[in-house]
Every structure is written in structure tokens, then in C-alpha cells.
Write an enzyme that holds these catalytic residues in place. Sequence first.
Site, PDB file in Angstrom:
ATOM      1  CB  VAL A 138       5.079 -18.894 -20.348  1.00  0.00           C
ATOM      2  CG1 VAL A 138       4.431 -20.275 -20.398  1.00  0.00           C
ATOM      3  CG2 VAL A 138       4.064 -17.818 -20.695  1.00  0.00           C
ATOM      4  CB  CYS A 139       7.275 -21.667 -15.613  1.00  0.00           C
ATOM      5  SG  CYS A 139       8.552 -22.710 -14.898  1.00  0.00           S
TER       6      CYS A 139
END
Length: 305
Positions: A138-139
Site C-alpha cells: 500500500v503506497c
Amino acid sequence: MGMSTTDQPWGCPNSSSNITSKPSRNSSSHPRAPVEVVSSAQANFLRHFKRFDTVEDFSDHHYVSKGNASKQHSKTWVKKVQVDWKIFLENNLPETISVRACESRMDLMRAVIIGAEMVHYHSGGLRINPNLYNCGKVCLSLLGTWNGNAREQWLPQESTMLQLLVSIQALILNQKPYFNEPAYGRTKGTPSGEAHSKFYSENVYVLSLRTMVYSMRKPPKHFEEFVRSHYFERAHDILKAANGYIDGAPVCSIVKGTSQVESMKFRTEVAVFMKTVVDEFVKLGVNELEDIPEPPPVIHTDTSR
């Protein structure tokens, strides 16, 4: 006063709602009393589903192989996690987020996050997004997976899992995910940027339909009934939205002067794959689903003359 009630179990015809009516004694001389719509079993299940709970078996977790139950964590770390569980997650989760934590693997957690109503994927389930990688990454600045100022980074003494989950819901699950990519954010509102966003959203919607089917066929542990009930309740809305797209409604704003070739391809792909989605809805016991329209044929014109 008389009362008639229809009450079907899971998966039976008309189980999407239970109707209770209260007619007057003499219906010929008195107007009929209002009909009370009682929630379906699936809606009741979702309403009473615990937003936070601890479990033991996370054998299907994406990161289960990244650690082991025998690993000794520091007392400070364990206390921090327990505080997160007890104070923030157990008591303060919004209705649109549900979490399961693993007692034997405190480093593992699973969450279901339902996006805002205006998010155009309509499934409320998993989403394909520039910030959500196929590998599970998850950025997000809060996770340290993207650059950000000091206040946007994870602060061990202040940051919480509740803050993280709400950030994912608000910052990532939005209506135009194309612009989540920093390099594209500055093109928002321009004809080129909006055209690319539209094309991106069309592709994402088709992929989200595939994800929807996968979720119904293989729901994650501890959320099996949640997934089935969620799609049972949303099936008609999902189909209505998809049919609108097949009929030509844009996934996001149509940019004047842009080519509609992608939209025709999109409409065809949605029409084809929605047949599989509807098959899964039927397996859940959803009935009275509207027909899927056929997209209009593509008309090719000769512009060389």
C-alpha cells in the site's frame, strides 16, 4: 389487529426483504396502513457484524509466511498494539470499516474498508488503484512507502491503526484513482488528464468486476458471511450501475472532444463479464435481477475520403 409476515431463510426466493403489513379490520372502509419494510437477514447480519474482533487462524493471510508465531516482540511493541486494539479499533471504528486481528500473530491484521458512496466502483469491496499494488503493498506516506513531510509519516508514539485505515479510505478509495499517482495529479482538470482518468477508470471498473467475482467465490477467512451478505444487499445496485455503463453512461465525466472508442470497448467488456457477476449473485440467492442489455454495435466509418 391482524398481521401478515413473509419470512424466508437464507437463499430462498424473495429473501432480500421481509414485508410486514398491518391492515385495518375493515379494509374496504379504511385506507390501508403503511407497509413496513423489515430488513433482510443479510442486512441484519451486516448491521450486527462486529467491527473489531480477534481470531486465531489467518492461514490465508497474504503475509502469513513473512513471520512466525514464536517471534518475541518487545513489551513496548506489544503494549502499543494492544492499546490500538482496545482503545482505537474496538471502540472507534466507523461503520464502513471492519477489522480482524490475530491473537497468535499480532503482526497480522485484516480489514474490510467500504469506500464512499460516490466512489464509482459500486462494489464497496476490493479496488484496483495506483496506491494498491498486486504484491500487497500500500503506497502511503503514513506507512513509509511514499515520501511525505514529517507529520505525514508514521510516528510511533502518536500514529494508530485507526488513523491508517481511515487514511486509506479517504485518500486512496476515491472517485478518480488515476490522479492518486503524483505524476498525474497535476493534470487533474485538464482535457488530457481527464481523458486519461476516464480511460483508467474504465479499465479499473472491469478489473474490479473480476475482483468482485473472486471475492464471492473465495471470500477471505473470517469475512465469508460478510462478503456474501454485502454482495447480496448490493447486487441490484451493482447491476443497475453496470447496465447504465453498458447503455453509455460514463464512469466519470466525459471530456468534450475525446474519442469514444475506449468507451465502446468498455461497454462491451462490462456487458460480457456482468453475465459472470450475475451468475454469482444468483448463487447467493438474489432474485428478480434485471436483464443485462447488449451494447450497441461498433460502427466503423471510412474517414479517408
